[in-house]
Scaffold this active site. Sequence first.
Site, mmCIF file in Angstrom:
data_model
loop_
_atom_site.group_PDB
_atom_site.id
_atom_site.type_symbol
_atom_site.label_atom_id
_atom_site.label_comp_id
_atom_site.label_asym_id
_atom_site.label_seq_id
_atom_site.Cartn_x
_atom_site.Cartn_y
_atom_site.Cartn_z
ATOM 1 N N SER A 224 -11.797 3.521 2.514
ATOM 2 C CA SER A 224 -10.421 3.642 2.027
ATOM 3 C C SER A 224 -10.079 2.434 1.159
ATOM 4 C CB SER A 224 -9.455 3.745 3.209
ATOM 5 O OG SER A 224 -9.453 2.558 3.959
ATOM 6 N N GLY A 226 -6.778 1.667 -0.303
ATOM 7 C CA GLY A 226 -5.356 1.485 -0.563
ATOM 8 C C GLY A 226 -4.914 2.389 -1.701
ATOM 9 N N ALA A 227 -4.156 1.809 -2.635
ATOM 10 C CA ALA A 227 -3.601 2.608 -3.742
ATOM 11 C C ALA A 227 -4.699 3.211 -4.615
ATOM 12 C CB ALA A 227 -2.671 1.743 -4.589
ATOM 13 N N GLY A 229 -7.094 4.887 -3.529
ATOM 14 C CA GLY A 229 -7.555 6.133 -2.904
ATOM 15 C C GLY A 229 -8.691 5.913 -1.919
ATOM 16 N N GLY A 255 -4.458 4.296 6.927
ATOM 17 C CA GLY A 255 -5.887 4.541 7.133
ATOM 18 C C GLY A 255 -6.141 5.503 8.274
ATOM 19 N N ASP A 256 -5.291 5.423 9.275
ATOM 20 C CA ASP A 256 -5.451 6.326 10.426
ATOM 21 C C ASP A 256 -5.112 7.761 10.029
ATOM 22 O OD1 ASP A 256 -3.720 3.700 12.171
ATOM 23 O OD2 ASP A 256 -5.837 3.880 11.704
HETATM 24 N N1 LIG Z 1 -0.030 2.144 -2.130
HETATM 25 C C1 LIG Z 1 -0.637 3.307 -1.860
HETATM 26 N N2 LIG Z 1 -0.460 4.363 -2.671
HETATM 27 C C2 LIG Z 1 -1.064 5.551 -2.411
HETATM 28 N N3 LIG Z 1 -1.879 5.773 -1.351
HETATM 29 C C3 LIG Z 1 -2.085 4.741 -0.530
HETATM 30 C C4 LIG Z 1 -1.494 3.454 -0.720
HETATM 31 N N4 LIG Z 1 -1.904 2.651 0.302
HETATM 32 C C5 LIG Z 1 -2.708 3.412 1.085
HETATM 33 N N5 LIG Z 1 -2.819 4.652 0.590
HETATM 34 C C6 LIG Z 1 -3.590 5.765 1.157
HETATM 35 O O1 LIG Z 1 -3.902 5.455 2.510
HETATM 36 C C7 LIG Z 1 -5.323 5.344 2.668
HETATM 37 C C8 LIG Z 1 -5.639 4.206 3.615
HETATM 38 O O2 LIG Z 1 -5.127 3.004 3.080
HETATM 39 P P1 LIG Z 1 -5.919 1.620 3.323
HETATM 40 O O3 LIG Z 1 -4.932 0.553 3.140
HETATM 41 O O4 LIG Z 1 -7.146 1.635 2.482
HETATM 42 O O5 LIG Z 1 -6.435 1.798 4.820
HETATM 43 P P2 LIG Z 1 -6.184 0.843 6.096
HETATM 44 O O6 LIG Z 1 -4.787 1.148 6.516
HETATM 45 O O7 LIG Z 1 -7.227 1.334 7.072
HETATM 46 O O8 LIG Z 1 -6.400 -0.554 5.630
HETATM 47 C C9 LIG Z 1 -5.868 5.122 1.270
HETATM 48 O O9 LIG Z 1 -7.198 5.614 1.181
HETATM 49 C C10 LIG Z 1 -4.923 5.960 0.429
HETATM 50 O O10 LIG Z 1 -5.289 7.324 0.521
HETATM 51 O O1 LIG Z 2 -2.887 0.358 9.074
HETATM 52 P P1 LIG Z 2 -4.058 0.957 9.763
HETATM 53 O O2 LIG Z 2 -5.327 0.206 9.531
HETATM 54 O O3 LIG Z 2 -4.213 2.414 9.536
HETATM 55 O O4 LIG Z 2 -3.776 0.813 11.334
HETATM 56 C C1 LIG Z 2 -2.482 0.551 11.801
HETATM 57 C C2 LIG Z 2 -2.623 0.300 13.266
HETATM 58 O O5 LIG Z 2 -3.529 -0.750 13.412
HETATM 59 C C3 LIG Z 2 -2.879 -1.818 14.035
HETATM 60 O O6 LIG Z 2 -2.464 -2.687 13.017
HETATM 61 C C4 LIG Z 2 -3.834 -2.462 15.007
HETATM 62 O O7 LIG Z 2 -4.955 -2.860 14.230
HETATM 63 P P2 LIG Z 2 -6.042 -3.707 15.023
HETATM 64 O O8 LIG Z 2 -6.429 -2.864 16.207
HETATM 65 O O9 LIG Z 2 -7.140 -3.885 14.018
HETATM 66 O O10 LIG Z 2 -5.363 -4.982 15.416
HETATM 67 C C5 LIG Z 2 -1.677 -1.245 14.766
HETATM 68 O O11 LIG Z 2 -0.652 -2.174 14.895
HETATM 69 C C6 LIG Z 2 -1.300 -0.100 13.910
HETATM 70 O O12 LIG Z 2 -0.811 0.929 14.725
#
Ligand SMILES: Nc1ncnc2c1ncn2[C@@H]1O[C@H](COP(=O)(O)OP(=O)(O)O)[C@@H](O)[C@H]1O
Ligand SMILES: O=P(O)(O)OC[C@H]1O[C@](O)(COP(=O)(O)O)[C@@H](O)[C@@H]1O
Length: 316
Positions: A224, A226-227, A229, A255-256
């Site tokens: 993943s 973030g923005a 994709g 991400g979840d």
């Molecule tokens: N700013 C954003 N704009 C659009 N989609 C986003 C954005 N941030 C996260 N996403 C979506 O959420 C998914 C997970 O975000 P990411 O930050 O990579 O994961 P994690 O929360 O595990 O760190 C990305 O693959 C994307 O599909």
């Molecule tokens: O933003 P992500 O990575 O999808 O996960 C969000 C979840 O992960 C947490 O940040 C916990 O992450 P950690 O288990 O890595 O500390 C929770 O507070 C939240 O529910």
Amino acid sequence: MNQHVIVTLTLNPSLDRTIEVDRLVHGTVIRATSARLDPGGKGVNVSRALLANDVPTVAVVTAGGADGDQLVHLLEADGIPLGAVRVAGRTRSNITVVEPDGVVTKLNEPGEPLSREELDAVADRVLAEMGSASWVVTCGSVPPGVPTGIYARMCEFFTAAGVRVAVDTSGPALLAAVEARPFLIKPNREELAEAVGRPVDSVGDVVEAAEELRDRGAGTVLASLGADGAVLVEEEGVTIGEAPVAVPRSTVGAGDALLAGFLAAGARGAPALAEGLAWGAAAVGLPASRMPRPEDIRRDIVRIHTRPDLGRSLIA
Ligand SMILES: Nc1ncnc2c1ncn2[C@@H]1O[C@H](COP(=O)(O)OP(=O)(O)O)[C@@H](O)[C@H]1O
Ligand SMILES: O=P(O)(O)OC[C@H]1O[C@](O)(COP(=O)(O)O)[C@@H](O)[C@@H]1O
């Protein structure tokens, strides 16, 4: 035997307290504009997203102290099928401060140690679900003092029991889990860079790093970004996609949600990637760590590329 239940395991769940402020200024007293309390932890969020979209799931969690009672109460109130294992250590709280532009500052407590007996009780609780499990999804940080190989051991055990295992964690626990040949891993950009020990700044870097982790044992890698994709690297090849969100509300849990949508759509190929991206984007448009319901999910904004531009730089 119903082979459709996605069992999530969260060794280190959390009460997620999300506070929205106009501006986060270091060292000052700030009046919040809103505050929310949600049950949290990565596996918990995956189950919350699946249940919100009528996908059968069970959330196995540890729960300790009065905060653990509150976690269980919140999950039961949401109707999450639960496997709560009582432990001595207090369930942690993770604080998220969100500013109007969607910038998130997160303070995650480490959580409390788990004893050998408590870990065995957790494994037994997951095992109790094996009769109807299609997946075991082990997510989130490993509590202090728990061996970093814990997810690897669980991966070996549940894979041997004929269940596909997905792992979403970071650091040494991720590296150990990769060696145990999980069906799927879901690192974000930072976790991917940390795992291979070098920067990941372009789509090509992501693919190279993901292929390295596949060579070391991972099956499918859903990276993943973030923005930017997400990139799916699997036996059949590489697919990339994105789903732009004009005004991100909160990225916590995104991400979840991505992982949940990907699993819900069969965890293979462009259609599953597209579903995960739609759920991830929907989560980003919601406050705190709220997980998307069917009415929040828009599939028309998803763009999929089966011939990715490997040279494309990732957003800084
Ligand atoms: N700013 C954003 N704009 C659009 N989609 C986003 C954005 N941030 C996260 N996403 C979506 O959420 C998914 C997970 O975000 P990411 O930050 O990579 O994961 P994690 O929360 O595990 O760190 C990305 O693959 C994307 O599909
Ligand atoms: O933003 P992500 O990575 O999808 O996960 C969000 C979840 O992960 C947490 O940040 C916990 O992450 P950690 O288990 O890595 O500390 C929770 O507070 C939240 O529910």
